[in-house]
Design a protein around this motif. Structure first.
Motif, short mmCIF file in Angstrom:
data_model
loop_
_atom_site.label_atom_id
_atom_site.label_comp_id
_atom_site.label_asym_id
_atom_site.label_seq_id
_atom_site.Cartn_x
_atom_site.Cartn_y
_atom_site.Cartn_z
N CYS A 102 21.73 3.24 -7.66
CA CYS A 102 22.37 3.18 -8.98
C CYS A 102 21.51 3.89 -10.02
O CYS A 102 22.02 4.65 -10.86
N ASN A 103 20.20 3.67 -9.97
CA ASN A 103 19.29 4.29 -10.92
C ASN A 103 19.20 5.80 -10.71
O ASN A 103 19.20 6.57 -11.67
N LEU A 104 19.11 6.23 -9.45
CA LEU A 104 18.95 7.66 -9.16
C LEU A 104 20.23 8.43 -9.44
O LEU A 104 20.18 9.56 -9.94
N ILE A 105 21.38 7.85 -9.12
CA ILE A 105 22.65 8.53 -9.40
C ILE A 105 22.82 8.75 -10.90
O ILE A 105 23.37 9.76 -11.35
N GLY A 106 22.32 7.80 -11.70
CA GLY A 106 22.41 7.93 -13.14
C GLY A 106 21.61 9.10 -13.69
O GLY A 106 21.80 9.50 -14.85
N MET A 107 20.71 9.67 -12.90
CA MET A 107 19.93 10.83 -13.33
C MET A 107 20.70 12.13 -13.18
O MET A 107 20.29 13.16 -13.70
N ILE A 108 21.81 12.10 -12.47
CA ILE A 108 22.62 13.31 -12.28
C ILE A 108 23.41 13.58 -13.56
O ILE A 108 24.04 12.66 -14.11
N PRO A 109 23.39 14.81 -14.08
CA PRO A 109 24.14 15.11 -15.31
C PRO A 109 25.62 14.77 -15.18
O PRO A 109 26.24 14.97 -14.13
N TYR A 110 26.17 14.22 -16.24
CA TYR A 110 27.58 13.83 -16.35
C TYR A 110 27.95 12.67 -15.43
O TYR A 110 29.13 12.40 -15.21
N SER A 111 26.97 11.99 -14.90
CA SER A 111 27.24 10.77 -14.13
C SER A 111 27.14 9.58 -15.08
O SER A 111 27.11 9.73 -16.30
N PHE A 112 27.09 8.38 -14.52
CA PHE A 112 27.03 7.16 -15.33
C PHE A 112 25.96 6.25 -14.73
O PHE A 112 25.92 6.05 -13.51
#
Length: 252
Positions: A102-112
């Motif tokens: 959850c934390n790492l995916i949030g680092m992707i631009p335009y993600s949440f």
């Protein structure tokens, strides 16, 4: 003069209903938060599947990464719960892995970033807190409430001490949830502000366009720091969960 539209740094945390749905007056809409929680679950499941595919004595990259996280989680459980923690290891490992993705995916631009919302972190911390107390009651019965009254306390200060111990015990829910929420929100907000500042300088042209490399370099360094924080906060949340679980099992 060019007109620039500045987006709020907090806009990235807005929850948007992707598929509105209301039943019996209750909101069951599919939001971006729900979607990215589901994505985190799918990616973590896929990652585990890849790491288990064609296992060998000489681990491949997927297997090595999985074993590293497995050993980190195993170390947390062993150091804080000992042998009795093996029964709870599947849950602890799942919690650690889910928060990490959850934390790492949030680092992707335009993600949440799911963990940037107090509603999610508080709900997760409260669920864990309730479960831990149920485990404590099942393990010790009525003796579980001895957690709030250490031995050898003078009778005169018993009511005061019980009140203090109970309040400090309840506060664990808030400290567990706020720590994760605050770190993820503040870090992402800072990244957004620095990125917006660099883009504004670049768009202005002239000498400012050259100096935009300064905030851009700072942004790259902060991204690396935020990636480390993403892993660290998943680790800390898991570690505190094990510590709180150990408190009710051993009645410290």
């Amino acid at each position: 003069m060019s007109n620039f539209i500045f987006a709020s740094p907090l806009e990235q945390f807005e929850i948007v209903a992707l598929i509105p749905l209301t039943l019996f007056g209750l909101n069951f809409s599919l939001t971006n938060s729900t979607l990215f929680m589901f994505i985190a679950f799918l990616i973590s499941s896929l990652w585990i599947s890849l790491s288990l595919h064609k296992n060998s004595l000489v681990p491949n990259r997927w297997q090595l990464l999985k074993e590293s996280i497995y050993e980190i989680t195993s170390g947390i459980v062993q150091d804080n719960l000992g042998s009795k923690g093996q029964f709870y290891f599947p849950f602890i490992f799942t919690l650690h892995l889910f928060l990490l993705f959850c934390n790492l995916i949030g680092m992707i631009p335009y993600s949440f970033t799911v963990t940037s919302h107090i509603s999610f972190t508080f709900g997760l911390a409260l669920s864990i807190f309730i479960g831990i107390n149920i485990i404590g009651l099942q393990t010790h019965g009525i003796k579980f409430f001895a957690l709030f009254l250490p031995r050898g306390v003078p009778l005169l200060i018993v009511p005061l001490l019980i009140t203090i111990e109970f309040l400090s015990y309840i506060v664990k829910v808030f400290t567990l949830s706020i720590r994760l929420f605050a770190n993820m929100t503040s870090g992402h907000t800072l990244l957004k502000i620095i990125a917006g500042f660099a883009w504004t300088m670049l768009s202005a042209g002239g000498l400012l366009a050259v100096f935009h490399l300064i905030p851009l370099g700072l942004l790259i360094a902060l991204i690396g720091l935020e990636l480390a924080i993403a892993g660290l906060q998943a680790y800390v949340f898991t570690l505190l969960t094990c510590i709180y679980l150990n408190d009710v099992l051993d009645l410290h």
